[in-house]
Design a protein around this motif. Structure first.
Motif, PDB file in Angstrom:
ATOM      1  N   LEU A 154       0.831  -1.211   0.000  1.00  0.00           N
ATOM      2  CA  LEU A 154       0.000   0.000   0.000  1.00  0.00           C
ATOM      3  C   LEU A 154       0.864   1.259   0.000  1.00  0.00           C
ATOM      4  O   LEU A 154       0.498   2.263  -0.597  1.00  0.00           O
ATOM      5  N   TYR A 155       2.022   1.192   0.696  1.00  0.00           N
ATOM      6  CA  TYR A 155       2.886   2.373   0.800  1.00  0.00           C
ATOM      7  C   TYR A 155       3.734   2.521  -0.463  1.00  0.00           C
ATOM      8  O   TYR A 155       4.319   1.561  -0.944  1.00  0.00           O
ATOM      9  N   ASP A 156       3.797   3.744  -0.964  1.00  0.00           N
ATOM     10  CA  ASP A 156       4.536   4.048  -2.197  1.00  0.00           C
ATOM     11  C   ASP A 156       4.071   3.180  -3.366  1.00  0.00           C
ATOM     12  O   ASP A 156       4.881   2.580  -4.079  1.00  0.00           O
ATOM     13  N   ASN A 157       2.768   3.144  -3.560  1.00  0.00           N
ATOM     14  CA  ASN A 157       2.203   2.413  -4.704  1.00  0.00           C
ATOM     15  C   ASN A 157       1.418   3.397  -5.577  1.00  0.00           C
ATOM     16  O   ASN A 157       0.229   3.651  -5.359  1.00  0.00           O
ATOM     17  N   GLU A 158       2.119   3.965  -6.565  1.00  0.00           N
ATOM     18  CA  GLU A 158       1.511   4.978  -7.428  1.00  0.00           C
ATOM     19  C   GLU A 158       0.281   4.435  -8.156  1.00  0.00           C
ATOM     20  O   GLU A 158      -0.714   5.144  -8.342  1.00  0.00           O
ATOM     21  N   THR A 159       0.337   3.179  -8.573  1.00  0.00           N
ATOM     22  CA  THR A 159      -0.787   2.557  -9.284  1.00  0.00           C
ATOM     23  C   THR A 159      -2.073   2.672  -8.465  1.00  0.00           C
ATOM     24  O   THR A 159      -3.119   3.087  -8.962  1.00  0.00           O
ATOM     25  N   LEU A 160      -1.963   2.309  -7.198  1.00  0.00           N
ATOM     26  CA  LEU A 160      -3.119   2.337  -6.304  1.00  0.00           C
ATOM     27  C   LEU A 160      -3.610   3.770  -6.070  1.00  0.00           C
ATOM     28  O   LEU A 160      -4.814   4.055  -6.141  1.00  0.00           O
ATOM     29  N   ILE A 161      -2.688   4.675  -5.821  1.00  0.00           N
ATOM     30  CA  ILE A 161      -3.046   6.079  -5.536  1.00  0.00           C
ATOM     31  C   ILE A 161      -3.731   6.728  -6.743  1.00  0.00           C
ATOM     32  O   ILE A 161      -4.736   7.431  -6.605  1.00  0.00           O
ATOM     33  N   THR A 166      29.068   0.965 -14.323  1.00  0.00           N
ATOM     34  CA  THR A 166      29.753   2.135 -13.755  1.00  0.00           C
ATOM     35  C   THR A 166      29.404   3.407 -14.509  1.00  0.00           C
ATOM     36  O   THR A 166      29.170   4.463 -13.906  1.00  0.00           O
ATOM     37  N   VAL A 167      29.341   3.329 -15.830  1.00  0.00           N
ATOM     38  CA  VAL A 167      28.984   4.496 -16.658  1.00  0.00           C
ATOM     39  C   VAL A 167      27.543   4.902 -16.350  1.00  0.00           C
ATOM     40  O   VAL A 167      27.227   6.092 -16.161  1.00  0.00           O
ATOM     41  N   PHE A 168      26.661   3.915 -16.286  1.00  0.00           N
ATOM     42  CA  PHE A 168      25.250   4.128 -15.961  1.00  0.00           C
ATOM     43  C   PHE A 168      25.123   4.802 -14.595  1.00  0.00           C
ATOM     44  O   PHE A 168      24.451   5.820 -14.431  1.00  0.00           O
ATOM     45  N   ARG A 169      25.786   4.226 -13.598  1.00  0.00           N
ATOM     46  CA  ARG A 169      25.671   4.723 -12.218  1.00  0.00           C
ATOM     47  C   ARG A 169      26.141   6.162 -12.083  1.00  0.00           C
ATOM     48  O   ARG A 169      25.446   6.995 -11.496  1.00  0.00           O
ATOM     49  N   LYS A 170      27.307   6.458 -12.642  1.00  0.00           N
ATOM     50  CA  LYS A 170      27.874   7.807 -12.479  1.00  0.00           C
ATOM     51  C   LYS A 170      26.977   8.876 -13.083  1.00  0.00           C
ATOM     52  O   LYS A 170      26.755   9.929 -12.494  1.00  0.00           O
ATOM     53  N   LYS A 171      26.451   8.588 -14.249  1.00  0.00           N
ATOM     54  CA  LYS A 171      25.590   9.574 -14.922  1.00  0.00           C
ATOM     55  C   LYS A 171      24.278   9.759 -14.145  1.00  0.00           C
ATOM     56  O   LYS A 171      23.803  10.874 -13.962  1.00  0.00           O
ATOM     57  N   ILE A 172      23.728   8.656 -13.678  1.00  0.00           N
ATOM     58  CA  ILE A 172      22.481   8.714 -12.902  1.00  0.00           C
ATOM     59  C   ILE A 172      22.686   9.539 -11.629  1.00  0.00           C
ATOM     60  O   ILE A 172      21.897  10.416 -11.295  1.00  0.00           O
ATOM     61  N   GLU A 173      23.776   9.217 -10.902  1.00  0.00           N
ATOM     62  CA  GLU A 173      24.024   9.897  -9.624  1.00  0.00           C
ATOM     63  C   GLU A 173      24.261  11.393  -9.816  1.00  0.00           C
ATOM     64  O   GLU A 173      23.885  12.197  -8.967  1.00  0.00           O
ATOM     65  N   GLN A 174      24.867  11.751 -10.939  1.00  0.00           N
ATOM     66  CA  GLN A 174      25.156  13.169 -11.193  1.00  0.00           C
ATOM     67  C   GLN A 174      23.928  13.948 -11.662  1.00  0.00           C
ATOM     68  O   GLN A 174      23.746  15.110 -11.312  1.00  0.00           O
ATOM     69  N   GLU A 175      23.068  13.294 -12.451  1.00  0.00           N
ATOM     70  CA  GLU A 175      22.045  14.056 -13.173  1.00  0.00           C
ATOM     71  C   GLU A 175      20.596  13.769 -12.790  1.00  0.00           C
ATOM     72  O   GLU A 175      19.688  14.394 -13.324  1.00  0.00           O
ATOM     73  N   THR A 176      20.378  12.816 -11.893  1.00  0.00           N
ATOM     74  CA  THR A 176      18.999  12.414 -11.589  1.00  0.00           C
ATOM     75  C   THR A 176      18.784  12.355 -10.086  1.00  0.00           C
ATOM     76  O   THR A 176      19.707  12.083  -9.345  1.00  0.00           O
ATOM     77  N   SER A 177      17.566  12.626  -9.663  1.00  0.00           N
ATOM     78  CA  SER A 177      17.266  12.469  -8.234  1.00  0.00           C
ATOM     79  C   SER A 177      16.110  11.488  -8.065  1.00  0.00           C
ATOM     80  O   SER A 177      15.354  11.218  -9.003  1.00  0.00           O
ATOM     81  N   VAL A 178      15.984  10.954  -6.859  1.00  0.00           N
ATOM     82  CA  VAL A 178      14.938   9.979  -6.564  1.00  0.00           C
ATOM     83  C   VAL A 178      13.633  10.721  -6.271  1.00  0.00           C
ATOM     84  O   VAL A 178      13.613  11.654  -5.475  1.00  0.00           O
ATOM     85  N   ARG A 179      12.560  10.319  -6.924  1.00  0.00           N
ATOM     86  CA  ARG A 179      11.256  10.947  -6.683  1.00  0.00           C
ATOM     87  C   ARG A 179      10.765  10.617  -5.274  1.00  0.00           C
ATOM     88  O   ARG A 179      11.093   9.572  -4.725  1.00  0.00           O
ATOM     89  N   SER A 180       9.940  11.483  -4.731  1.00  0.00           N
ATOM     90  CA  SER A 180       9.412  11.226  -3.395  1.00  0.00           C
ATOM     91  C   SER A 180       8.396  10.087  -3.416  1.00  0.00           C
ATOM     92  O   SER A 180       7.838   9.755  -4.466  1.00  0.00           O
ATOM     93  N   VAL A 181       8.148   9.512  -2.247  1.00  0.00           N
ATOM     94  CA  VAL A 181       7.251   8.357  -2.150  1.00  0.00           C
ATOM     95  C   VAL A 181       5.790   8.804  -2.075  1.00  0.00           C
ATOM     96  O   VAL A 181       5.491   9.952  -1.748  1.00  0.00           O
ATOM     97  N   PHE A 182       4.888   7.871  -2.389  1.00  0.00           N
ATOM     98  CA  PHE A 182       3.444   8.092  -2.231  1.00  0.00           C
ATOM     99  C   PHE A 182       3.016   7.538  -0.873  1.00  0.00           C
ATOM    100  O   PHE A 182       3.343   6.398  -0.543  1.00  0.00           O
ATOM    101  N   SER A 183       2.274   8.332  -0.115  1.00  0.00           N
ATOM    102  CA  SER A 183       1.762   7.844   1.170  1.00  0.00           C
ATOM    103  C   SER A 183       0.750   6.727   0.943  1.00  0.00           C
ATOM    104  O   SER A 183       0.132   6.647  -0.119  1.00  0.00           O
ATOM    105  N   SER A 184       0.559   5.903   1.955  1.00  0.00           N
ATOM    106  CA  SER A 184      -0.494   4.878   1.875  1.00  0.00           C
ATOM    107  C   SER A 184      -1.854   5.563   1.893  1.00  0.00           C
ATOM    108  O   SER A 184      -2.021   6.588   2.556  1.00  0.00           O
ATOM    109  N   PRO A 185      -2.838   5.001   1.185  1.00  0.00           N
ATOM    110  CA  PRO A 185      -4.189   5.578   1.266  1.00  0.00           C
ATOM    111  C   PRO A 185      -4.749   5.411   2.675  1.00  0.00           C
ATOM    112  O   PRO A 185      -4.367   4.491   3.397  1.00  0.00           O
ATOM    113  N   LEU A 186      -5.638   6.309   3.074  1.00  0.00           N
ATOM    114  CA  LEU A 186      -6.226   6.239   4.412  1.00  0.00           C
ATOM    115  C   LEU A 186      -7.518   5.432   4.402  1.00  0.00           C
ATOM    116  O   LEU A 186      -7.916   4.848   5.398  1.00  0.00           O
TER     117      LEU A 186
END
Length: 429
Positions: free
Chosen positions: A14-21, A154-174
């Motif tokens: 239920l927590y961090d489930n965009e499909t459900l939200i 390694t190439v994948f990781r370095k580019k991701i870490e430099q240029e991308t951030s992790v999206r925030s989580v979705f709360s569980s529905p109430l």
């Protein structure tokens, strides 16, 4: 009344489930369903049950927990069994569903099933909408097009870490508004064509399925024992519960999301300080992402003998006697035997063990690596299509390894990682 189906697959939370939200936001009523896909319980071309009893048991526990958590919010889980492209349209027709919401797939068989369902739903004027919910970094946020994703981690990781951030989580529905959902009706193992396999008491950890248990394990590993602070030093261990996080089984069924783990790591770092170990768990989650994105890019190639490379280096031979000895821990290597017996009797094996037994299968026994990958698929509680087949291809020299053909000196590995023979003594008694 606008009724939507949420088709749960490997996102049993239920927590961090965009499909459900998103389904809740766009509908008046939600019908959560899970389909036991007949094809998941067939015997593969390599002679193994696609889903063995350890993983099936963990799945049943996870579904039971999901149903319990849904019922607390006024909903529940409807179980169907058969072909998804047949069973889901039946429910759509019965409940006059306007839309089906589901996790987006990346691997070949899963994508094919998704397409079959979509085709049948179209005939009923019902839409299928999918969401990318299983990776740490969102597919749309990658700093490269799908065809340009680097094949070297390694190439994948370095580019991701430099240029991308992790999206925030979705709360569980109430709360969830649902039609009346009958009491949970799970198939038995026997109905799935399986027999109960009791897990050996020597098992490193007693895995129990479900989101509730996933959160419990995370709290234990992070905040109760603070094991995260020494993860990098201990992660190659082989005996005991806390040498590694052991999140893999819950991640494989989506009882917890990589993003939920990531933000708990950040909370842990704020309380206890950041170090190489806290980073290393994020690093491992990135490996998991990498294989998922590789499957998006290369599709069926990971199931071919030659993998994503053009030439094949190990033999395509099949010697049933040697395969049987490998499976049953009766090879000429006690280190390999101990690992294979652990897998056979518990459905789990350490990361270090997996690399060694795969290298042995490909290099010493000179077998078709796909047979080894297929046995793991059947046996592992934490089987994940992308990580399993991606790692096997890597170790067989036909995947993403820049060193082409990685060879493990098994005796040296045993000396390095099982110095005092504690692991071998445990499993070879």
């Amino acid at each position: 009344m606008k009724t939507a189906i949420v088709w749960f697959k490997t996102d049993l939370r239920l927590y961090d489930n965009e499909t459900l939200i998103k389904a809740i936001a766009q509908s008046e009523e939600i019908l959560p369903i899970y389909c036991f896909d007949d094809s998941h319980f067939e015997t593969t071309q390599y002679g193994f049950k696609k889903t063995g009893s350890y993983r099936a048991q963990f799945l049943l526990e996870s579904l039971k927990n999901l149903d319990a958590n849904l019922r607390k919010l006024g909903s529940g889980l409807l179980i169907v069994k058969g072909k998804p492209e047949v069973e889901i349209p039946k429910i759509v027709a019965e409940y006059k569903v306007h839309k089906v919401f589901a996790e987006r797939e990346v691997a070949f068989e899963e994508k094919r099933t998704e397409k079959l369902v979509q085709t049948e739903l179209f005939k009923l004027r019902c839409e299928l909408e999918t969401f990318s919910t299983s990776t740490l970094y969102h597919a749309e946020d990658l700093p490269f097009a799908k065809k340009d994703i680097p094949d070297i981690f390694t190439v994948f990781r370095k580019k991701i870490e430099q240029e991308t951030s992790v999206r925030s989580v979705f709360s569980s529905p109430l709360t969830i508004a649902s039609p009346i959902i009958p009491k949970l009706n799970l198939p038995t193992l026997k109905k799935l064509g399986l027999e109960l396999s009791k897990i050996d008491s020597r098992a490193a950890i007693n895995f129990k399925g479900g989101e509730t248990q996933a959160k419990k394990r995370l709290n234990h590993y992070f905040f109760e024992t603070k094991s995260l602070s020494s993860y990098k030093e201990t992660r190659n261990g082989m005996v005991g519960e806390d040498y590694s996080s052991k999140f893999s089984a819950w991640l494989a069924l989506g009882c917890i999301s990589p993003r939920a783990i990531y933000f708990e790591i950040k909370r842990y770092e704020n309380q206890n300080g950041a170090n190489d170990s806290t980073y290393w768990l994020v690093f491992e989650l990135l490996w998991r992402d990498f294989f998922r994105f590789m499957f998006k890019k290369h599709q069926t190639k990971f199931f071919l003998y030659s993998g994503i490379q053009n030439e094949k280096v190990n033999s395509k031979s099949l010697n049933e006697k040697l395969v049987s000895q490998w499976i049953n821990g009766a090879t000429d290597s006690d280190f390999i035997n101990a690992n294979m017996i652990e897998l056979k009797l518990t459905g789990f094996m350490s990361n270090r063990g997996r690399q060694n037994v795969a290298s042995y299968f490909c290099n010493e026994l000179n077998m078709d690596w796909r047979m080894g990958a297929s046995y793991f698929e059947s046996q592992l509680i934490d089987y994940d299509v992308c990580s399993n087949w991606g790692n096997w291809a890597y170790l067989a020299g036909v995947g993403n390894d820049p060193r082409k053909h990685r060879y493990f000196n098994i005796e040296k590995q045993a000396k390095d990682y099982d110095k005092d023979s504690a692991f071998r003594d445990l499993w070879l008694q």
